[in-house]
Design a protein around this motif. Structure first.
Motif, PDB file in Angstrom:
ATOM      1  N   PRO A  53       0.819  -1.224   0.000  1.00  0.00           N
ATOM      2  CA  PRO A  53       0.000   0.000   0.000  1.00  0.00           C
ATOM      3  C   PRO A  53       0.849   1.269   0.000  1.00  0.00           C
ATOM      4  O   PRO A  53       0.513   2.253  -0.663  1.00  0.00           O
ATOM      5  CB  PRO A  53      -0.819  -0.120   1.282  1.00  0.00           C
ATOM      6  N   MET A  54       1.979   1.247   0.745  1.00  0.00           N
ATOM      7  CA  MET A  54       2.841   2.425   0.777  1.00  0.00           C
ATOM      8  C   MET A  54       3.461   2.677  -0.595  1.00  0.00           C
ATOM      9  O   MET A  54       3.592   3.833  -1.028  1.00  0.00           O
ATOM     10  CB  MET A  54       3.947   2.234   1.829  1.00  0.00           C
ATOM     11  N   LEU A  55       3.815   1.606  -1.310  1.00  0.00           N
ATOM     12  CA  LEU A  55       4.362   1.756  -2.662  1.00  0.00           C
ATOM     13  C   LEU A  55       3.344   2.410  -3.587  1.00  0.00           C
ATOM     14  O   LEU A  55       3.692   3.292  -4.391  1.00  0.00           O
ATOM     15  CB  LEU A  55       4.776   0.383  -3.206  1.00  0.00           C
ATOM     16  N   LEU A  56       2.083   2.003  -3.462  1.00  0.00           N
ATOM     17  CA  LEU A  56       1.036   2.606  -4.292  1.00  0.00           C
ATOM     18  C   LEU A  56       0.868   4.089  -3.987  1.00  0.00           C
ATOM     19  O   LEU A  56       0.679   4.910  -4.889  1.00  0.00           O
ATOM     20  CB  LEU A  56      -0.289   1.858  -4.072  1.00  0.00           C
ATOM     21  N   VAL A  57       0.954   4.443  -2.693  1.00  0.00           N
ATOM     22  CA  VAL A  57       0.854   5.853  -2.305  1.00  0.00           C
ATOM     23  C   VAL A  57       2.021   6.645  -2.884  1.00  0.00           C
ATOM     24  O   VAL A  57       1.846   7.758  -3.408  1.00  0.00           O
ATOM     25  CB  VAL A  57       0.823   5.996  -0.764  1.00  0.00           C
ATOM     26  N   VAL A  58       3.233   6.077  -2.821  1.00  0.00           N
ATOM     27  CA  VAL A  58       4.421   6.765  -3.342  1.00  0.00           C
ATOM     28  C   VAL A  58       4.315   6.956  -4.850  1.00  0.00           C
ATOM     29  O   VAL A  58       4.614   8.039  -5.377  1.00  0.00           O
ATOM     30  CB  VAL A  58       5.700   5.977  -2.988  1.00  0.00           C
ATOM     31  N   MET A  59       3.854   5.926  -5.556  1.00  0.00           N
ATOM     32  CA  MET A  59       3.751   6.014  -7.019  1.00  0.00           C
ATOM     33  C   MET A  59       2.761   7.102  -7.437  1.00  0.00           C
ATOM     34  O   MET A  59       3.057   7.921  -8.310  1.00  0.00           O
ATOM     35  CB  MET A  59       3.345   4.658  -7.591  1.00  0.00           C
ATOM     36  N   GLN A  60       1.581   7.130  -6.786  1.00  0.00           N
ATOM     37  CA  GLN A  60       0.612   8.162  -7.155  1.00  0.00           C
ATOM     38  C   GLN A  60       1.112   9.549  -6.757  1.00  0.00           C
ATOM     39  O   GLN A  60       0.858  10.536  -7.451  1.00  0.00           O
ATOM     40  CB  GLN A  60      -0.762   7.854  -6.550  1.00  0.00           C
ATOM     41  N   ALA A  61       1.866   9.628  -5.635  1.00  0.00           N
ATOM     42  CA  ALA A  61       2.407  10.921  -5.208  1.00  0.00           C
ATOM     43  C   ALA A  61       3.452  11.427  -6.201  1.00  0.00           C
ATOM     44  O   ALA A  61       3.484  12.626  -6.521  1.00  0.00           O
ATOM     45  CB  ALA A  61       3.009  10.805  -3.812  1.00  0.00           C
ATOM     46  N   LEU A  62       4.300  10.518  -6.691  1.00  0.00           N
ATOM     47  CA  LEU A  62       5.311  10.915  -7.674  1.00  0.00           C
ATOM     48  C   LEU A  62       4.667  11.386  -8.976  1.00  0.00           C
ATOM     49  O   LEU A  62       5.096  12.388  -9.573  1.00  0.00           O
ATOM     50  CB  LEU A  62       6.267   9.748  -7.948  1.00  0.00           C
ATOM     51  N   ILE A  63       3.619  10.676  -9.419  1.00  0.00           N
ATOM     52  CA  ILE A  63       2.941  11.058 -10.662  1.00  0.00           C
ATOM     53  C   ILE A  63       2.285  12.430 -10.502  1.00  0.00           C
ATOM     54  O   ILE A  63       2.445  13.321 -11.346  1.00  0.00           O
ATOM     55  CB  ILE A  63       1.899   9.991 -11.057  1.00  0.00           C
ATOM     56  N   ARG A  64       1.564  12.607  -9.404  1.00  0.00           N
ATOM     57  CA  ARG A  64       0.873  13.888  -9.181  1.00  0.00           C
ATOM     58  C   ARG A  64       1.865  15.016  -8.942  1.00  0.00           C
ATOM     59  O   ARG A  64       1.680  16.141  -9.427  1.00  0.00           O
ATOM     60  CB  ARG A  64      -0.081  13.754  -7.994  1.00  0.00           C
ATOM     61  N   HIS A  65       2.946  14.724  -8.211  1.00  0.00           N
ATOM     62  CA  HIS A  65       3.964  15.742  -7.953  1.00  0.00           C
ATOM     63  C   HIS A  65       4.671  16.129  -9.255  1.00  0.00           C
ATOM     64  O   HIS A  65       5.013  17.300  -9.473  1.00  0.00           O
ATOM     65  CB  HIS A  65       4.971  15.202  -6.936  1.00  0.00           C
TER      66      HIS A  65
END
Length: 463
Positions: free
Chosen positions: A157-169
């Motif tokens: 779940p943390m990996l999914l949060v990081v991936m979406q954060a990187l894309i949005r950032h």
């Protein structure tokens, strides 16, 4: 109809789920009772994904994590009443006694709190974090150790949060000021996000270490690289420092020198504090009010940090000075849990005031050790500090005593995470958040489980 009226009246759509909650309450309760362990695993998935929700200005929970913990707490209490033998060895352990001492002092502090209701809410929250995350974790992994599953359910779940954060950032050009938008709604700010991320990197590293499948190993390596990239673009100096502390802890535990490193760090802190207090030398570090501003560019932010003109650190000094003055007034019992924000303003001094000293976010002192001493007295700081050091030393001890390499590496990884958490809480008060607080008590449960497994291994070898 009543739920629709409530949703309109209070302007909160969550009231619309009330009829469905009533219908599902009984079958859900039956399922939970039969599947306590599955509910525990569900919490691990929910921990990186939980989001803060305020039902009223004075009542907020992290959803869905805290309701799951409350349910688990009720189940554990029932189990302890009807089947006390299941938990007797865990409650009688050294960790159980440390926690009993910690809770006893919390209760004493509650009796002297300026605001008893705030302190009571704090103590209730501690109960539903400690019981399931320490004792249920220990019980589950003592009966059927599954530390790999624990790591996987936290890391994915943390990996999914990081991936979406990187894309949005990335859509904002990785700007420093845009990081908060990229992580919503899972994390309040980049400090909480980066802290959780850096503390789960050792868990990801253990998954890589134990994996034998080449394809899986490559996948985990890619995930670790994504995590490190996310950590870099989180722009959190505290998390970067925690990563360095984690590397030092890795070497210290392996070389059996972590105790010396802790003692050196404590002596350095005491000497530095003494020098600052003597002749009021700390006043020399008072910032220039008009020059201490928020920098939208991260390089300017780092330059301001070096020049002691960074607003976040300047405001920390402002609150730390207030905290020391509060401790001098109530050194034993403190002002009561959750009482720093309502009480600290009269103890601040003008030279350290910044543009954000009105504290619109109602945040606290940004140093967990100081926060404990302010709110629950110096004895609380000594108890928690001693407990934290005990856990780290136990991790080192078990790394060197286990015969099975699997358990040795779990002890090493847990010790590294605990050292990172100790580092992060020098400049933040993250033990009181659901993310790092949950992870800290989870690590405590893992240490307790490893202690029981080490006893079992020693008995087996003796036979």
């Amino acid at each position: 109809m009543l739920s629709c009226w409530a949703a309109i009246f209070w302007k909160e759509p969550i009231w619309l789920i009330t009829p469905f909650a009533i219908i599902l309450a009984k079958p859900l309760a039956q399922w939970i009772t039969r599947n306590t362990e599955q509910l525990y695993w569900l919490y691990l998935i929910a921990l990186p994904l939980s989001t803060e929700f305020n039902f009223t200005p004075g009542l907020g929970l992290d959803l869905p994590g805290e309701p799951i913990l409350i349910g688990l707490t009720l189940l554990i209490l029932a189990s302890m009443i009807y089947q006390p033998n299941q938990y007797r060895s865990l409650l009688n352990s050294a960790i159980g006694k440390w926690i009993a001492l910690y809770a006893a002092w919390m209760l004493i502090s509650l009796c002297y709190a300026d605001n008893t209701w705030l302190a009571t809410k704090f103590m209730l929250a501690k109960i539903w974090y400690i019981l399931p995350l320490v004792f249920l974790t220990a019980w589950i992994h003592t009966q059927k150790p599954n530390f790999k599953k624990l790591s996987i359910l936290l890391c994915i779940p943390m990996l999914l949060v990081v991936m979406q954060a990187l894309i949005r950032h990335g859509m904002y050009g990785f700007e420093f000021v845009a990081i908060k938008k990229a992580m919503a709604p899972f994390f309040r700010n980049h400090v909480n996000y980066s802290a959780m991320l850096v503390c789960l990197l050792p868990a990801g590293w253990l998954l890589y270490y134990f994996s034998e499948n080449p394809n899986r190993k490559r996948g985990i390596k890619a995930a670790l690289l994504i995590g490190l990239t996310g950590l870099f673009f989180a722009y959190s100096r505290g998390a970067w420092l925690a990563l360095f502390v984690g590397l030092i802890a890795y070497l210290g535990i392996r070389k059996n020198r972590i105790g010396i490193l802790i003692l050196t760090g404590m002596l350095t802190a005491c000497i530095g504090l003494t020098l600052l207090i003597h002749n009021n030398r700390f006043l020399a570090f008072a910032p220039e009010h008009d020059e201490t501003i928020f920098h939208e560019n991260f390089s300017a932010h780092l330059s301001a940090t070096v020049g002691l003109k960074d607003i976040s650190n300047a405001e920390r000094f402002h609150r730390w000075v207030a905290g020391f003055r509060m401790i001098s007034e109530k050194p034993i019992t403190g002002f009561g849990a959750n009482s720093f924000y309502p009480a600290y303003q009269p103890y601040t001094i003008a030279p350290f005031k910044t543009w954000v000293s009105n504290n619109p976010e109602h945040s606290t002192i940004h140093n967990y050790y100081l926060l404990l001493a302010v709110e629950q007295g110096i004895p609380a700081l000594i108890i928690f500090g001693g407990f934290l050091i005990y856990l780290i030393l136990q991790a080192q001890k078990m790394y060197h005593r286990f015969q099975q390499n699997y358990y040795r590496m779990i002890a090493l990884g847990t010790g590294i995470i605990l050292c990172m958490i100790a580092s992060l809480n020098v400049s933040s008060d993250l033990i009181e958040t659901d993310k790092i607080g949950g992870l800290f008590w989870l690590c405590t449960g893992v240490i307790l489980a490893l202690q029981q497994l080490l006893k079992r291994e020693a008995t087996t070898i003796a036979l």
